[in-house]
Enzyme design. Structure first.
Site, PDB file in Angstrom:
ATOM      1  N   ASP A  22       0.501   8.850  -1.558  1.00 17.78           N
ATOM      2  CA  ASP A  22       1.253   7.591  -1.524  1.00 17.78           C
ATOM      3  C   ASP A  22       2.735   7.873  -1.805  1.00 17.78           C
ATOM      4  O   ASP A  22       3.069   8.503  -2.806  1.00 17.78           O
ATOM      5  CB  ASP A  22       0.684   6.615  -2.564  1.00 17.78           C
ATOM      6  CG  ASP A  22       1.110   5.184  -2.297  1.00 17.78           C
ATOM      7  OD1 ASP A  22       2.310   4.941  -2.057  1.00 17.78           O
ATOM      8  OD2 ASP A  22       0.241   4.300  -2.332  1.00 17.78           O
ATOM      9  N   SER A  63       2.161  -0.555   0.435  1.00 20.06           N
ATOM     10  CA  SER A  63       0.983   0.305   0.552  1.00 20.06           C
ATOM     11  C   SER A  63      -0.219  -0.434   1.136  1.00 20.06           C
ATOM     12  O   SER A  63      -1.092   0.188   1.731  1.00 20.06           O
ATOM     13  CB  SER A  63       0.611   0.877  -0.820  1.00 20.06           C
ATOM     14  OG  SER A  63       1.624   1.751  -1.251  1.00 20.06           O
ATOM     15  N   THR A 116      -4.080   1.083  -1.778  1.00 23.59           N
ATOM     16  CA  THR A 116      -4.501   2.109  -0.806  1.00 23.59           C
ATOM     17  C   THR A 116      -6.029   2.228  -0.715  1.00 23.59           C
ATOM     18  O   THR A 116      -6.585   2.034   0.366  1.00 23.59           O
ATOM     19  CB  THR A 116      -3.856   3.473  -1.130  1.00 23.59           C
ATOM     20  OG1 THR A 116      -2.473   3.287  -1.378  1.00 23.59           O
ATOM     21  CG2 THR A 116      -4.066   4.464  -0.003  1.00 23.59           C
ATOM     22  N   GLU A 236      -6.748  10.036  -2.591  1.00 25.95           N
ATOM     23  CA  GLU A 236      -5.340   9.637  -2.683  1.00 25.95           C
ATOM     24  C   GLU A 236      -4.646  10.256  -3.887  1.00 25.95           C
ATOM     25  O   GLU A 236      -5.119  10.141  -5.022  1.00 25.95           O
ATOM     26  CB  GLU A 236      -5.196   8.110  -2.782  1.00 25.95           C
ATOM     27  CG  GLU A 236      -3.722   7.708  -2.725  1.00 25.95           C
ATOM     28  CD  GLU A 236      -3.428   6.255  -3.099  1.00 25.95           C
ATOM     29  OE1 GLU A 236      -2.382   5.755  -2.667  1.00 25.95           O
ATOM     30  OE2 GLU A 236      -4.219   5.636  -3.835  1.00 25.95           O
ATOM     31  N   ASP A 241       3.974   8.032  -5.421  1.00 35.68           N
ATOM     32  CA  ASP A 241       4.725   6.787  -5.195  1.00 35.68           C
ATOM     33  C   ASP A 241       5.357   6.256  -6.481  1.00 35.68           C
ATOM     34  O   ASP A 241       6.523   5.847  -6.489  1.00 35.68           O
ATOM     35  CB  ASP A 241       3.758   5.746  -4.616  1.00 35.68           C
ATOM     36  CG  ASP A 241       4.386   4.375  -4.474  1.00 35.68           C
ATOM     37  OD1 ASP A 241       5.326   4.238  -3.663  1.00 35.68           O
ATOM     38  OD2 ASP A 241       3.928   3.434  -5.157  1.00 35.68           O
ATOM     39  N   HIS A 245       9.216   5.471  -7.392  1.00 34.93           N
ATOM     40  CA  HIS A 245       9.742   4.175  -7.856  1.00 34.93           C
ATOM     41  C   HIS A 245      10.560   4.336  -9.128  1.00 34.93           C
ATOM     42  O   HIS A 245      11.564   3.661  -9.317  1.00 34.93           O
ATOM     43  CB  HIS A 245       8.602   3.194  -8.129  1.00 34.93           C
ATOM     44  CG  HIS A 245       8.020   2.565  -6.899  1.00 34.93           C
ATOM     45  ND1 HIS A 245       8.738   1.704  -6.104  1.00 34.93           N
ATOM     46  CD2 HIS A 245       6.804   2.674  -6.328  1.00 34.93           C
ATOM     47  CE1 HIS A 245       7.967   1.299  -5.092  1.00 34.93           C
ATOM     48  NE2 HIS A 245       6.792   1.894  -5.196  1.00 34.93           N
ATOM     49  N   ASP A 283       1.534   6.649   3.335  1.00 37.86           N
ATOM     50  CA  ASP A 283       1.749   5.299   3.856  1.00 37.86           C
ATOM     51  C   ASP A 283       3.213   5.035   4.152  1.00 37.86           C
ATOM     52  O   ASP A 283       3.563   4.264   5.034  1.00 37.86           O
ATOM     53  CB  ASP A 283       1.177   4.259   2.879  1.00 37.86           C
ATOM     54  CG  ASP A 283       1.479   4.584   1.414  1.00 37.86           C
ATOM     55  OD1 ASP A 283       2.213   5.556   1.138  1.00 37.86           O
ATOM     56  OD2 ASP A 283       0.973   3.849   0.548  1.00 37.86           O
ATOM     57  N   HIS A 284       4.096   5.710   3.388  1.00 34.70           N
ATOM     58  CA  HIS A 284       5.546   5.526   3.504  1.00 34.70           C
ATOM     59  C   HIS A 284       6.197   6.505   2.550  1.00 34.70           C
ATOM     60  O   HIS A 284       5.507   7.117   1.733  1.00 34.70           O
ATOM     61  CB  HIS A 284       5.953   4.094   3.128  1.00 34.70           C
ATOM     62  CG  HIS A 284       5.389   3.690   1.782  1.00 34.70           C
ATOM     63  ND1 HIS A 284       5.879   4.195   0.589  1.00 34.70           N
ATOM     64  CD2 HIS A 284       4.334   2.911   1.451  1.00 34.70           C
ATOM     65  CE1 HIS A 284       5.161   3.714  -0.410  1.00 34.70           C
ATOM     66  NE2 HIS A 284       4.201   2.946   0.084  1.00 34.70           N
TER      67      HIS A 284
END
Ligand code: MG
Ligand code: ZN
Length: 346
Positions: A22, A63, A116, A236, A241, A245, A283-284
């Site tokens: 992620d 997500s 996710t 995952e 992620d 952040h 996902d990004h």
């Protein structure tokens, strides 16, 4: 000469291991490689691609929409879990695998109800509906489940249900060992759920270590559970992620290394097995991270341009039978169709 099996069929994978980092963009992958002194697990993949990730209502996906794109093959709005842009439930790859008699598994380092993983088994229009998402796990009977978020099962605020007890009644073997005390994996005659924590599991730097080992043990569990029709496993690295952040480079590097170990374990299995397609993507990207001038292998100057997600294209890595489908540039929804094609699902 055919021996009753066409060339096409012979090249099809029996098992799929689908792995999501992620928030893992090319910057994160590159930084992790430098931090490991130019070593990267990603050089073991013969096929790489790039994909676009925008959602139905934003150039920059979240997500939920990102995972629903590859689990269901449809563009949807940010925050959606397993529903299309009209909020209608869309069938997921994991549900399709299950309906075909394949064994299924999910191993994550966040709550098992987080966006996710949820996008593979739940259908709700709002990712924050964690208690509602948890109910989907009771009915779905996924064979091997590992993640946090125990409170959504047994300390529910909206109803008095105890989903842990309900799952035990339907045959689940449930462990509530703390995240740092990896339980003995039970026999495979019944499904297994390890709830690693009431809340989110901690980061690697704060003591979480289970992902690489549970990836390996999960694969061997679901393979034994049903060896005739194959398996579909989702793994995952959820907290890459979160490190993005919070613009936390040390946590980011540690989470990447942890996810890379899980990937290495999946590849080791796939290499021996010869019938397993491994697909790794994200996902990004999160944090708009870059590696600045003045960096060297001993000291990386990583800078973030954002506290949120970004819209850069995302790498896809594929290994095993069917990997060739993942070459080139395509959209995140194409992952769904490529896996179906590789598996020969109509
Ligand atoms: Mg996630
Ligand atoms: Zn995020």
């Amino acid at each position: 000469m055919t021996y009753g099996v066409s060339q096409e069929t012979a090249k099809r994978p029996k098992n799929i291991i689908f792995m999501v980092g992620d928030g893992m963009g090319l910057g994160q992958i590159t930084a992790s490689m430098y931090a490991q002194r130019n070593k990267t697990v990603f050089d073991r993949f013969p096929v790489t691609g790039l994909m676009t990730t925008q959602s139905s209502n934003h150039l920059i996906t979240d997500s939920g929409a990102g995972a629903t794109a590859f689990s269901c093959g449809c563009k949807t709005f940010n925050g959606a879990i397993g529903v299309n842009a009209k909020k209608h439930p869309c069938p997921t790859l994991l549900e399709t695998a299950d309906s075909l008699g394949m064994a299924t598994g999910i191993v994550v380092t966040c709550s098992i109800t987080h966006a996710t993983p949820a996008s593979f088994y739940a259908h709700v229009p709002e990712r924050a509906s964690m208690e509602e998402i948890a109910v989907w796990l009771v009915q779905n009977r996924i064979d091997f489940l590992i993640g946090g978020g125990g409170k959504y099962f047994n300390k529910r605020t909206k109803d008095k249900r105890n989903l842990v007890q309900e799952m035990e009644k339907t045959g689940y073997q449930v462990s509530t060992n703390r995240y740092d005390s990896i339980p003995k994996i039970p026999g495979t005659e019944r499904p297994f759920f390890w709830i690693t924590s009431e809340e989110e599991p901690p980061s690697v730097l704060k003591g979480r270590t289970f992902l690489p080992e549970m990836t390996q043990k999960g694969i061997s569990f679901i393979q034994k559970r049903d060896n005739s029709r194959g398996f579909f496993m989702v793994v995952e690295g959820s907290q890459i992620d979160w490190a993005g952040h919070s613009n936390d480079k040390l946590t980011l590097i540690a989470e990447m290394a942890d996810f890379e170990k899980a990937i290495a374990n999946a590849l080791d299995f796939a290499k021996k097995d010869g019938e397993t397609l491994v697909v790794v993507t994200a996902d990004h990207e999160t944090g708009g991270m870059s590696i600045l001038q003045g960096s060297n292998l001993d000291s990386l100057d990583l800078k973030f341009t954002s506290k949120g997600h970004t819209a850069s294209m995302i790498p896809v890595f594929a290994y095993g039978p069917g990997a060739d489908f993942f070459n080139g540039i395509y959209d995140n929804t194409d992952i769904f169709y490529k896996i179906k094609k590789a598996m020969g699902w109509n």
